[in-house]
Design a protein around this motif. Sequence first.
Motif, PDB file in Angstrom:
ATOM      1  N   TYR A  50       6.596  -2.388  -1.603  1.00 39.50           N
ATOM      2  CA  TYR A  50       7.589  -1.835  -2.515  1.00 39.50           C
ATOM      3  C   TYR A  50       7.700  -0.335  -2.270  1.00 39.50           C
ATOM      4  CZ  TYR A  50       7.657  -6.159  -5.261  1.00 39.50           C
ATOM      5  OH  TYR A  50       7.805  -7.459  -5.669  1.00 39.50           O
ATOM      6  N   ARG A  86      10.209 -13.554  -5.636  1.00 39.62           N
ATOM      7  CA  ARG A  86      11.333 -12.680  -5.287  1.00 39.62           C
ATOM      8  C   ARG A  86      11.713 -12.833  -3.821  1.00 39.62           C
ATOM      9  NH1 ARG A  86       9.052  -7.242  -8.362  1.00 39.62           N
ATOM     10  NH2 ARG A  86       9.690  -7.846 -10.490  1.00 39.62           N
ATOM     11  N   LEU A 146      15.564 -11.826  -4.084  1.00 34.98           N
ATOM     12  CA  LEU A 146      15.640 -10.738  -5.065  1.00 34.98           C
ATOM     13  C   LEU A 146      14.784  -9.517  -4.708  1.00 34.98           C
ATOM     14  CD1 LEU A 146      15.566 -12.798  -8.385  1.00 34.98           C
ATOM     15  CD2 LEU A 146      17.545 -11.814  -7.225  1.00 34.98           C
ATOM     16  N   PRO A 173      15.188  -7.020  -2.516  1.00 32.92           N
ATOM     17  CA  PRO A 173      15.891  -5.736  -2.420  1.00 32.92           C
ATOM     18  C   PRO A 173      16.229  -5.121  -3.777  1.00 32.92           C
ATOM     19  CG  PRO A 173      16.799  -7.294  -0.846  1.00 32.92           C
ATOM     20  CD  PRO A 173      15.871  -8.071  -1.730  1.00 32.92           C
ATOM     21  N   MET A 174      16.472  -5.956  -4.783  1.00 30.04           N
ATOM     22  CA  MET A 174      16.795  -5.445  -6.118  1.00 30.04           C
ATOM     23  C   MET A 174      15.625  -4.684  -6.729  1.00 30.04           C
ATOM     24  SD  MET A 174      18.866  -8.646  -7.787  1.00 30.04           S
ATOM     25  CE  MET A 174      19.014  -7.743  -9.341  1.00 30.04           C
ATOM     26  N   HIS A 175      14.419  -4.961  -6.221  1.00 25.79           N
ATOM     27  CA  HIS A 175      13.211  -4.317  -6.758  1.00 25.79           C
ATOM     28  C   HIS A 175      12.611  -3.347  -5.741  1.00 25.79           C
ATOM     29  CE1 HIS A 175      13.088  -7.059 -10.253  1.00 25.79           C
ATOM     30  NE2 HIS A 175      13.572  -7.950  -9.404  1.00 25.79           N
ATOM     31  N   ARG A 176      13.422  -2.928  -4.778  1.00 27.72           N
ATOM     32  CA  ARG A 176      13.002  -1.993  -3.734  1.00 27.72           C
ATOM     33  C   ARG A 176      11.835  -2.551  -2.922  1.00 27.72           C
ATOM     34  NH1 ARG A 176      12.603   4.057  -5.860  1.00 27.72           N
ATOM     35  NH2 ARG A 176      12.773   4.389  -3.597  1.00 27.72           N
ATOM     36  N   ARG A 205      10.439  -4.937   0.419  1.00 30.01           N
ATOM     37  CA  ARG A 205      10.828  -5.182   1.815  1.00 30.01           C
ATOM     38  C   ARG A 205       9.737  -5.988   2.508  1.00 30.01           C
ATOM     39  NH1 ARG A 205      10.038  -2.203   6.636  1.00 30.01           N
ATOM     40  NH2 ARG A 205       8.938  -0.589   5.451  1.00 30.01           N
ATOM     41  N   ARG A 208      17.424 -12.211   5.701  1.00 33.60           N
ATOM     42  CA  ARG A 208      17.933 -11.298   4.678  1.00 33.60           C
ATOM     43  C   ARG A 208      18.940 -11.973   3.753  1.00 33.60           C
ATOM     44  NH1 ARG A 208      16.814  -5.915   5.776  1.00 33.60           N
ATOM     45  NH2 ARG A 208      15.897  -5.507   7.828  1.00 33.60           N
ATOM     46  N   GLY A 247      20.818 -13.279   0.701  1.00 37.33           N
ATOM     47  CA  GLY A 247      20.788 -12.812  -0.681  1.00 37.33           C
ATOM     48  C   GLY A 247      20.670 -13.944  -1.675  1.00 37.33           C
ATOM     49  N   ALA A 248      20.536 -13.568  -2.946  1.00 33.70           N
ATOM     50  CA  ALA A 248      20.290 -14.542  -4.006  1.00 33.70           C
ATOM     51  C   ALA A 248      21.434 -15.540  -4.147  1.00 33.70           C
ATOM     52  CB  ALA A 248      20.054 -13.815  -5.326  1.00 33.70           C
TER      53      ALA A 248
END
Length: 271
Positions: free
Chosen positions: A21, A56, A61, A63-66, A68, A83, A85-86
Amino acid sequence: MAPEERIAGASLEVRDLAVVYSDVIHALRGVTFSVPGGSIVALLGANGAGKTTVLRAATGLLPMHRGRTVRGGIELDGTPLGRRGAVDLVRAGVAQVMEGRRIFAPLTVEENLRTGAFSRTDRTAVAASRDRVLELFPDLRGRLDDVAGYLSGGQQQMLAIGRALMAGPRLLVLDEPSLGLAPLMVRQIRDAIVAINEAGTTVLLVEQNARMALAIADRGVVMATGRVALDGPADALLADPQVQASYLGGTVGEPLPDAVAQALPDTGEPA
């Protein structure tokens, strides 16, 4: 559920997954485990062990919480998630019920259910899913026009699971579904999870109520400090004297390794 309505559960493979993170906080340090198609796998561990980070990563999810992924990855039915997305993963058959229910409190029960089907265009299939949800959770049938925020905690959890089922998932990810519920409601949620799985849906279940989770799961995975400390058949973990002593309130046996002991919080339940 009729045989022709049975869902083909998706498989999930977590392979050497490492996540950071904000490029500095190492949340996962090489996590590997499998969720076979059509199974229930219980993901257990203390707060901060990395369970939510795994979820996540599996549901797009991070990327939404920074967050990687820096090593390894996750495969859905043998295909790397990369990569994706949701929204894309929901369309691929992955649905999540987050901790704390996260229903749309100002909307009605009916409106909440409809939001769960936003990615589907087959009205017949959507109607069948709605019927299935009301079959699983008859308490909701008489509350469809009620504002969701006025439901009891247990009814809100039913609605959260029902909303996820409206997406027609092949993999259902549940984060602490029994949290804060009375024992009777916990049993109802447990029975609903079993019924969902018996209809074919794969379930990845994160739970602090280890006894309940392992009682319905095929396998258990115990995490500690971003790693897998234990991974084995659920019935074997339930019967293990060491696991009972450190996790399920059983008779004290030989000390567990430090990593395992850190992963096994006291559930507060009697043996």
